[in-house]
Design a protein around this motif. Structure first.
Motif, PDB file in Angstrom:
ATOM      1  N   LEU A 131      75.354 -10.837  53.522  1.00 54.93           N
ATOM      2  CA  LEU A 131      76.570 -11.331  54.163  1.00 54.93           C
ATOM      3  C   LEU A 131      76.483 -12.832  54.415  1.00 54.93           C
ATOM      4  O   LEU A 131      77.451 -13.577  54.170  1.00 54.93           O
ATOM      5  N   VAL A 132      75.321 -13.289  54.871  1.00 54.82           N
ATOM      6  CA  VAL A 132      75.115 -14.717  55.094  1.00 54.82           C
ATOM      7  C   VAL A 132      75.261 -15.490  53.780  1.00 54.82           C
ATOM      8  O   VAL A 132      75.924 -16.535  53.714  1.00 54.82           O
ATOM      9  N   MET A 133      74.666 -14.967  52.729  1.00 54.06           N
ATOM     10  CA  MET A 133      74.750 -15.633  51.424  1.00 54.06           C
ATOM     11  C   MET A 133      76.196 -15.715  50.936  1.00 54.06           C
ATOM     12  O   MET A 133      76.638 -16.752  50.420  1.00 54.06           O
ATOM     13  N   ILE A 134      76.925 -14.613  51.079  1.00 48.68           N
ATOM     14  CA  ILE A 134      78.325 -14.586  50.618  1.00 48.68           C
ATOM     15  C   ILE A 134      79.155 -15.599  51.393  1.00 48.68           C
ATOM     16  O   ILE A 134      79.958 -16.344  50.819  1.00 48.68           O
ATOM     17  N   LEU A 135      78.980 -15.655  52.713  1.00 47.23           N
ATOM     18  CA  LEU A 135      79.727 -16.607  53.522  1.00 47.23           C
ATOM     19  C   LEU A 135      79.410 -18.048  53.119  1.00 47.23           C
ATOM     20  O   LEU A 135      80.309 -18.892  53.021  1.00 47.23           O
ATOM     21  N   LEU A 136      78.138 -18.318  52.890  1.00 49.27           N
ATOM     22  CA  LEU A 136      77.752 -19.677  52.498  1.00 49.27           C
ATOM     23  C   LEU A 136      78.278 -20.036  51.108  1.00 49.27           C
ATOM     24  O   LEU A 136      78.700 -21.173  50.878  1.00 49.27           O
ATOM     25  N   LEU A 137      78.270 -19.083  50.191  1.00 46.96           N
ATOM     26  CA  LEU A 137      78.816 -19.345  48.860  1.00 46.96           C
ATOM     27  C   LEU A 137      80.315 -19.604  48.920  1.00 46.96           C
ATOM     28  O   LEU A 137      80.830 -20.509  48.253  1.00 46.96           O
ATOM     29  N   LEU A 138      81.022 -18.811  49.731  1.00 46.91           N
ATOM     30  CA  LEU A 138      82.464 -19.040  49.899  1.00 46.91           C
ATOM     31  C   LEU A 138      82.726 -20.407  50.525  1.00 46.91           C
ATOM     32  O   LEU A 138      83.648 -21.122  50.117  1.00 46.91           O
ATOM     33  N   ALA A 139      81.904 -20.764  51.522  1.00 45.79           N
ATOM     34  CA  ALA A 139      82.053 -22.078  52.146  1.00 45.79           C
ATOM     35  C   ALA A 139      81.798 -23.194  51.141  1.00 45.79           C
ATOM     36  O   ALA A 139      82.500 -24.212  51.125  1.00 45.79           O
TER      37      ALA A 139
END
Length: 249
Positions: A32-40
């Motif tokens: 989840l952290v990775m996905i949020l950072l990639l989206l950001a």
């Protein structure tokens, strides 16, 4: 003892240490952290592209407008062509000033004496509104630049906690067992840096360009206020002379 021996004797499961493999093998919180950072990160690049493109377009439009403004033509005609429905901030500032100037075109006495201040206020408000619109999403860039590494670090800490828990359960400290879990966790920090570094660099560059553009608007406002002041003085001395029709000198 038997448990320890059996765990050590089991064949080690091959781990995919590619970037995609690290993502798939990570804990759901780390994912989840990775996905949020990639989206950001994707949104950061979208903002950077939009800001850079917009600033280039606005500067080119301002160059052309200033050439027409200082060409010696009629300000009334320029206002009708570009000031009534402005397509860029500099034209909007000019349009706001001309509208205020026109309202006072037939005024005399104290009204003429105060027209410069009214025009300056109109331009100041317009500059603030236009710059606020152009600075949209800059806070997001600053936030990603400052918070991104810490969000990635949270994912790393969470992943390492899970890795050590798994190591304790397996009772095996072999490097081949420890390394994949730690690599998955550190991958989150790497993604956080990938999102944060471009955001910081872009924020500094775009913020500087916006400050230069704001100074350009303020410089134009100062020059136009001087023109208005001269016209107001002439209108006060010669009331019959039509105002707001003189060309920029």
């Amino acid at each position: 003892m038997d448990r320890t021996v059996n765990a050590s004797a089991l064949p080690q499961v091959a781990h995919d240490l590619s970037l995609w493999g690290l993502f798939l093998q990570a804990d759901w919180v780390v994912k989840l952290v990775m996905i949020l950072l990639l989206l950001a990160s994707v949104w950061v690049w979208a903002i950077v592209f939009e800001k850079v493109t917009t600033l280039r377009k606005m500067n080119r439009a301002a160059d052309g407008f200033e050439d027409r403004f200082w060409s010696g033509g009629s300000l009334d005609e320029l206002f009708m062509r570009e000031g009534e429905q402005p397509l860029h901030p500099l034209a909007a500032v000019f349009g706001a000033a001309m509208r205020e100037w026109r309202r006072s075109a037939n005024a005399t006495g104290s009204a003429v004496a105060g027209v410069k201040e009214r025009v300056e206020r109109a331009m100041t408000v317009t500059i603030g509104r236009e710059m606020e619109r152009m600075e949209r999403w800059m806070v997001f860039l600053a936030s990603v630049g400052s918070v991104g590494p810490f969000v990635g670090l949270f994912g790393t800490v969470w992943g390492i906690m899970n890795s050590f828990s798994a190591i304790a359960g397996m009772q095996n400290t072999n490097l081949a067992v420890v390394a994949p879990g730690i690599a998955e966790a550190l991958f989150a920090t790497a993604i956080g840096l990938v999102a944060a570094i471009p955001a910081v660099l872009a924020y500094n560059k775009i913020n500087t360009d916006l400050a230069r553009y704001a100074a350009r608007l303020e410089g134009f406002a100062t020059e136009f206020a001087a023109i208005v002041s001269r016209q107001a003085d002439q209108a006060a001395a010669q009331p019959a002379r039509p105002a707001a029709t003189a060309a920029a000198e």
